[in-house]
Design an enzyme around this catalytic site. Structure first.
Site, PDB file in Angstrom:
ATOM      1  N   HIS A 117       0.841  -1.175   0.025  1.00 42.49           N
ATOM      2  CA  HIS A 117       0.096  -0.142   0.114  1.00 42.49           C
ATOM      3  C   HIS A 117       0.916   1.205  -0.008  1.00 42.49           C
ATOM      4  CE1 HIS A 117       0.439  -0.803   4.655  1.00 42.49           C
ATOM      5  NE2 HIS A 117       0.544   0.125   4.253  1.00 42.49           N
TER       6      HIS A 117
HETATM    7  P1  TYD Z   1      -2.585  -4.168   7.219  1.00 40.15           P
HETATM    8  O1  TYD Z   1      -2.678  -2.723   6.729  1.00 40.15           O
HETATM    9  O2  TYD Z   1      -2.959  -5.106   6.277  1.00 40.15           O
HETATM   10  O3  TYD Z   1      -1.052  -4.439   7.911  1.00 40.15           O
HETATM   11  P2  TYD Z   1       0.280  -4.278   7.099  1.00 40.15           P
HETATM   12  O4  TYD Z   1       0.505  -2.812   6.751  1.00 40.15           O
HETATM   13  O5  TYD Z   1       1.306  -4.959   7.816  1.00 40.15           O
HETATM   14  O6  TYD Z   1       0.029  -5.059   5.564  1.00 40.15           O
HETATM   15  O7  TYD Z   1      -3.588  -3.989   8.437  1.00 40.15           O
HETATM   16  C1  TYD Z   1      -3.892  -5.234   8.948  1.00 40.15           C
HETATM   17  C2  TYD Z   1      -5.206  -5.291   9.821  1.00 40.15           C
HETATM   18  O8  TYD Z   1      -5.095  -4.171  10.949  1.00 40.15           O
HETATM   19  C3  TYD Z   1      -6.087  -4.374   9.013  1.00 40.15           C
HETATM   20  O9  TYD Z   1      -7.525  -4.848   8.909  1.00 40.15           O
HETATM   21  C4  TYD Z   1      -6.471  -2.756   9.278  1.00 40.15           C
HETATM   22  C5  TYD Z   1      -5.726  -3.081  10.816  1.00 40.15           C
HETATM   23  N1  TYD Z   1      -5.164  -1.995  11.299  1.00 40.15           N
HETATM   24  C6  TYD Z   1      -5.796  -1.327  12.647  1.00 40.15           C
HETATM   25  O10 TYD Z   1      -6.795  -1.241  12.711  1.00 40.15           O
HETATM   26  N2  TYD Z   1      -5.105  -0.369  13.145  1.00 40.15           N
HETATM   27  C7  TYD Z   1      -3.803   0.057  12.755  1.00 40.15           C
HETATM   28  O11 TYD Z   1      -3.048   1.082  13.252  1.00 40.15           O
HETATM   29  C8  TYD Z   1      -3.128  -0.861  11.652  1.00 40.15           C
HETATM   30  C9  TYD Z   1      -1.624  -0.499  11.213  1.00 40.15           C
HETATM   31  C10 TYD Z   1      -3.733  -1.657  10.973  1.00 40.15           C
END
Ligand code: TYD
Length: 138
Positions: free
Chosen positions: A54
């Protein structure tokens, strides 16, 4: 065209060493170059699993391998680089607008992330083609 190098920075944090071990610290708007609104950490990543995929509109992040190591691939669509994050006193500042993937997590890796914003899904671009489209408009 925005240069890949302008999207990230490796920052060496203070390390206080004495006979009792090492201590590293950081403060927002000092060693961490933004006000810290959120902290999260990633751990127990199974072998060969990758994360990220992302870009953010506004959010700055500061990533540290508190334990072990991981790699971050940064990609503007035109340029790519790979940063190895493997030192508890070096942080990777990732600025908004860069596509990033985290991979090659070592066994037992603990990734500490500091963020400039509270969690807001609308700050994410999670579709690579959408990212490329928005990049070409810059
Ligand atoms: P995700 O964006 O997939 O993690 P990464 O950047 O490691 O790929 O996040 C995983 C899940 O956690 C997604 O459903 C969003 C949630 N999340 C939160 O609720 N709060 C946060 O601060 C973060 C970073 C993620």
């Amino acid at each position: 065209m925005v240069n890949l190098n302008s999207y990230y920075q490796l920052i060496t944090l203070p390390k206080v060493t004495d006979s009792r071990g090492n201590l590293t610290f950081m403060e927002g708007n000092k060693q961490v170059p933004f006000e810290v609104k959120r902290v999260y950490y990633i751990y127990d990543v199974p072998e060969n699993k990758t994360r990220g995929y992302h870009s953010h509109y506004d959010q700055h992040q500061f990533l540290i391998a508190i334990n072990g190591s991981f790699e971050v691939v940064l990609d503007t669509g035109r340029e790519q680089c790979r940063i190895i994050v493997d030192n508890p006193n070096i942080g990777l500042h990732i600025k908004p607008g860069i596509w990033h993937v985290m991979e090659n997590f070592s066994k037992g890796c603990l990734l500490l992330a500091l963020s400039s914003h509270e969690y807001d899904e609308s700050d994410y671009i999670r579709d690579y083609n959408q990212y490329l489209k928005e990049q070409t408009m810059l």
